[in-house]
Design a protein around this motif. Structure first.
Motif, short mmCIF file in Angstrom:
data_model
loop_
_atom_site.label_atom_id
_atom_site.label_comp_id
_atom_site.label_asym_id
_atom_site.label_seq_id
_atom_site.Cartn_x
_atom_site.Cartn_y
_atom_site.Cartn_z
N LEU A 7 4.93 -6.59 -3.16
CA LEU A 7 5.18 -6.41 -1.73
C LEU A 7 4.51 -5.13 -1.23
O LEU A 7 3.97 -5.09 -0.12
N LEU A 8 4.54 -4.10 -2.05
CA LEU A 8 3.88 -2.85 -1.68
C LEU A 8 2.38 -3.07 -1.50
O LEU A 8 1.77 -2.51 -0.59
N GLY A 9 1.78 -3.90 -2.36
CA GLY A 9 0.36 -4.17 -2.24
C GLY A 9 -0.02 -4.73 -0.89
O GLY A 9 -1.03 -4.33 -0.29
N THR A 10 0.78 -5.64 -0.35
CA THR A 10 0.45 -6.23 0.95
C THR A 10 0.81 -5.32 2.10
O THR A 10 0.24 -5.46 3.20
N HIS A 11 1.71 -4.37 1.90
CA HIS A 11 2.14 -3.47 2.97
C HIS A 11 1.38 -2.15 2.97
O HIS A 11 1.58 -1.32 3.86
#
Length: 501
Positions: free
Chosen positions: A357-361
């Motif tokens: 999720l951090l990767g997309t945010h």
């Protein structure tokens, strides 16, 4: 100018995050400088040794060789969890049921779950035995893979039993080989200004960064520096806040079981996880009811005093999660962000979710508050969803032998919507639409049914059966026979195809 990201803390949390973000941002060109600062003095907890099946997809996406992973971590396969003693015994026979990873087969008119009830098969078999291939493999001691199975694929879905400390070491080597900077140092202080971390400090150095990842475990060193009022406890619903873990030799003449065993004890439950090198065991318990000494004694009595004990560790656990996982320029991943007791082996799964999720945010140079809010909303949703699923295991008990189990029966009251769902599921099958629109990431209606019906929370259906409703079970019987022919005893597979044992 190239941005920098500093991860403080190693273990599975730090190194899974490092290897994922490095592969995402730096595979073709260096777009993000990633370094991990790991203390040589602070050990990792390293007792969570089982996974859910979806972690295979993380390892595969990172380009890791599955056989190398198995060898380096003394791993075995896991097709599910055998729950024992979670309800009162009947005629002296201990209650048990199996929760596998696989999806259930469809019928022509009704789903196989409905067919199972309409045909009144509960009188002849457990629910998992009637609807899954994995139960037949488990009973025969077979693993999930055939000699022809490709990496990360099997006859049925599977996870792993592995040594968490060795996994962290394996991921560290792979991450460093891929370009992650590894610094051995002990961070002791954090400088905060205007709600952001400017730098973290050790006795020897300071580390400045655009973003920081807090992987410091239950200490939450970085997140605590950003403010104290950022924690929500789940102990009202899940009171097990301590654990004692014991490593021991595998019992003599026993091959590693391809499943986890979770046995309910007086004030919690004990795990048994077979690696190729040893067995990991432990007792997750209510620390307000038992002392560590009492818990250790109960666990040793359960295992048998002459059990080849290797190592014993006592742990305090913070059960709950952050209100804000991403605060300022700091993101908490793993235990620093939250903890759901390890009943369904979700520790690595939650790390995977947080990192992905951090990767997309984190796709912009300066993500705004709206991005942080979206991340925090999703992570809170994930933890609340898992909390409800874990509580489901407890609240259906009919045990009354201790205060712990008498209170457990009321734990659903601390999960919004769960009492209404349980009432609904007494009148109809649990199905996808009952849970749709939530934050389910790995446990969906099929998983709920294994727990509901394993704990004998049966719906009262008034529907006439017919011969065609036997079709799914005949098909499953043929598939089970084929699966048993394709697979082999778990230990034999590990020995022949993974060069283990």
């Amino acid at each position: 100018m190239q941005k920098t990201l500093t991860i403080v803390g190693g273990g599975s949390s730090g190194w899974m995050t490092a290897i994922y973000l490095n592969r995402l941002f730096n595979q073709s060109e260096q777009r993000l400088q990633i370094r991990l600062v790991e203390s040589p003095d602070i050990g990792i907890i390293g007792v969570g040794e089982a996974t859910v099946h979806s972690i295979r997809f993380f390892f595969a996406a990172m380009g890791l060789d599955e056989q190398e992973l198995l060898r380096e971590t003394n791993a075995s396969f896991k097709t599910g969890i055998l729950f024992r003693n979670w309800m009162a015994p009947v005629n002296g026979v201990m209650h048990e049921y199996f929760h596998p990873f696989e999806q259930q087969q469809l019928g022509r008119q009704l789903d196989i779950s409905s067919c199972w009830f309409v045909q009144k098969r509960e009188a002849q078999e457990r629910y998992d035995q009637g609807v899954s291939l994995s139960a037949a493999l488990m009973a025969a001691g077979h693993g999930p893979k055939s000699p022809q199975s490709r990496p990360y694929q099997g006859v049925v879905p599977y996870g792993y039993h592995l040594d968490a400390s060795l996994l962290a070491r394996f991921l560290r080597r792979k991450a460093v080989e891929a370009g992650v900077e590894h610094i051995q140092d002990t961070v002791t202080d954090v400088t905060v200004q205007d709600g952001n971390i400017l730098a973290v400090h050790s006795a020897q150095a300071s580390y400045h960064s655009d973003w920081f990842i807090d992987s410091t475990g239950f200490r939450g060193l970085l997140m605590e520096a950003l403010g104290q009022d950022n924690w929500q406890s789940f102990e009202d619903a899940l009171p097990c806040n301590r654990a004692v873990a014991i490593q021991r030799e595998l019992p003599k003449d026993q091959q590693p079981h391809p499943y986890t065993v979770a046995t309910a004890l007086s004030h919690g439950w004990a795990w048994q996880i077979d690696l190729t090198s040893r067995q990991g065991t432990g007792y997750v318990y209510d620390g307000n009811a038992l002392t560590p000494e009492q818990a250790e004694q109960e666990l040793r009595e359960f295992l048998g005093w002459d059990s080849g004990f290797i190592k014993c560790t006592h742990l305090k656990m913070k059960v709950g999660c952050r209100r804000e996982f991403w605060k300022g320029n700091c993101i908490a991943v793993g235990l620093a962000g939250g903890f759901i007791e390890p009943l369904e082996s979700t520790g690595l799964h939650l790390i995977n979710l947080g990192a992905r999720l951090l990767g997309t945010h984190l796709m912009q140079d300066k993500p705004g508050q709206v991005v942080r809010d979206a991340y925090n909303k999703a992570m809170n949703g994930f933890y609340q969803d898992l909390k409800r699923f874990i509580v489901l295991h407890y609240c259906l008990t009919n045990r009354t032998d201790t205060g712990f189990w008498r209170k457990a029966a009321a734990s659903a009251d601390y999960c919004e919507g769960l009492p209404e769902m349980l009432a609904l599921w007494k009148q109809k099958i649990c199905e996808y639409h009952d849970l749709a629109g939530g934050y389910a990431t790995t446990f969906v209606d099929e998983n709920y049914r294994y727990i509901l019906y394993g704990m004998q929370h049966y719906p009262e259906l008034n529907f006439a059966g017919c011969d065609e409703l036997n079709q799914p079970f005949e098909e499953l019987r043929r598939m089970s026979e084929k699966a048993l022919q394709m697979t082999m005893p778990h230990g034999d597979y590990l020995r022949q195809y993974c060069q283990q044992l």
